[in-house]
Design a protein around this motif. Sequence first.
Motif, PDB file in Angstrom:
ATOM      1  N   ALA A  21      25.101  42.875  23.198  1.00 37.48           N
ATOM      2  CA  ALA A  21      26.081  41.570  23.252  1.00 37.48           C
ATOM      3  C   ALA A  21      26.902  41.669  24.478  1.00 37.48           C
ATOM      4  O   ALA A  21      27.167  40.616  25.108  1.00 37.48           O
ATOM      5  N   ARG A  22      27.188  42.918  25.098  1.00 33.91           N
ATOM      6  CA  ARG A  22      27.888  43.031  26.393  1.00 33.91           C
ATOM      7  C   ARG A  22      27.263  42.911  27.444  1.00 33.91           C
ATOM      8  O   ARG A  22      27.675  42.292  28.417  1.00 33.91           O
ATOM      9  N   ALA A  23      26.132  43.627  27.781  1.00 31.24           N
ATOM     10  CA  ALA A  23      25.433  43.643  29.037  1.00 31.24           C
ATOM     11  C   ALA A  23      23.951  43.687  28.641  1.00 31.24           C
ATOM     12  O   ALA A  23      23.237  44.677  29.050  1.00 31.24           O
ATOM     13  N   PRO A  24      23.201  42.542  28.354  1.00 32.80           N
ATOM     14  CA  PRO A  24      21.805  42.753  27.915  1.00 32.80           C
ATOM     15  C   PRO A  24      20.949  42.879  29.119  1.00 32.80           C
ATOM     16  O   PRO A  24      19.680  43.348  28.813  1.00 32.80           O
ATOM     17  N   GLN A  25      21.498  42.563  30.300  1.00 33.27           N
ATOM     18  CA  GLN A  25      20.520  42.777  31.284  1.00 33.27           C
ATOM     19  C   GLN A  25      20.250  43.995  31.606  1.00 33.27           C
ATOM     20  O   GLN A  25      19.174  44.238  32.437  1.00 33.27           O
ATOM     21  N   GLN A  26      20.732  45.027  31.110  1.00 33.91           N
ATOM     22  CA  GLN A  26      20.475  46.271  31.389  1.00 33.91           C
ATOM     23  C   GLN A  26      19.144  46.768  30.658  1.00 33.91           C
ATOM     24  O   GLN A  26      18.669  47.898  31.010  1.00 33.91           O
ATOM     25  N   PHE A  27      18.629  46.162  29.704  1.00 35.48           N
ATOM     26  CA  PHE A  27      17.466  46.601  29.107  1.00 35.48           C
ATOM     27  C   PHE A  27      16.214  45.955  29.350  1.00 35.48           C
ATOM     28  O   PHE A  27      16.146  44.741  29.874  1.00 35.48           O
ATOM     29  N   GLN A  28      14.963  46.773  29.316  1.00 39.59           N
ATOM     30  CA  GLN A  28      13.679  45.920  29.348  1.00 39.59           C
ATOM     31  C   GLN A  28      13.155  46.075  28.051  1.00 39.59           C
ATOM     32  O   GLN A  28      12.420  44.919  27.705  1.00 39.59           O
ATOM     33  N   ALA A  29      13.198  47.186  27.476  1.00 42.91           N
ATOM     34  CA  ALA A  29      12.513  47.018  26.138  1.00 42.91           C
ATOM     35  C   ALA A  29      13.192  47.877  24.908  1.00 42.91           C
ATOM     36  O   ALA A  29      13.688  49.080  25.427  1.00 42.91           O
TER      37      ALA A  29
END
Length: 333
Positions: free
Chosen positions: A209-217
């Motif tokens: 919710a806060r920082a989705p851009q940090q994830f790839q999978a």
Amino acid sequence: MKLCLIPGDGIGREVVPVAAAALQRLLPAVQLQQADAGWECFVRTGQALPDATLARARECGAVLFGAVSSPARKVEGYRSPIVALRRELNAYANLRPTCTLPIAGARQDVDMLIVRENTEDLYIGEEQRDGDTAIAIKRITAAASRRVARAACETLLARGMHRLVIVHKANIMPLTDGLFRDCCREVAQSYPQIEVSELLVDTAAYQLARAPQQFQALVAPNLYGDILSDLAAAHGGGLGLAASLNQGDAGVAIAEPVHGSAPDIAGQGVANPVAALLSVALLLRHTWQRPDEAQRLEHAVRDTLAAGIATPDVAGAAGVSTAAFAQALLARL
């Protein structure tokens, strides 16, 4: 190459033909076969997933499933046909990408994939009640955990990604979630090019919710994967645009828009076909190994939206009909 079309209920009957037309524009030789399933099918025939439909799905090797309605009460003999189809075809890995779309409300810095185990956990439906006490069985097996971990790693690499997060709650459920985590770790050791980490499911939800851009999978058990993938869809414009692909080792894949049958707008000609179209793109890329056609379809969807052509759920009063969106998309293809 064959595709079994199961429009289902409600707007499934409006979005599946659009996706089928786009597929035919890309692959003119594809053979499309119609089949029936859903609540209305159950009302007519007494079967939500007829044996003939299941046989046709197996014969084709690929399915596009539109949407399904569910009764508001328990109905004897009725079982969700999409859940039954996944289990019967052993489509144990559910792929749910969240990608940038050129629409208001969608983030422009997110490109992630959630891989959800699709066959067990609390979703096995084994419940019992004794007076004021109700109990549900949570089943996790090493075999199912290993195979979904392997699917996650293979799909991650196919998408050009290299970071995988294992989601669990092993601090509270060390036997079930601990088994899932340990099996995923074990499988990931065979993929040294993948950087593996882990998060407790509540922390994963907060970070998504806060920082989705940090994830790839991310890879998760059934329940957590269901919830987290819906949460992630908010960053891509909402559940109405979310695509998915169910696949396994039995040779049959199920492309499935995440949205429901939307009875409030069914039949009005304003259903959004984007999720169905992007689900077909997943089928092209990951099942049929046709990345060029998948990319053409994805670009056509994005270009159409970028031109300001969208259905009312996205564009409001400026929205166009399902047919008008389809015409614009097919012209781009």
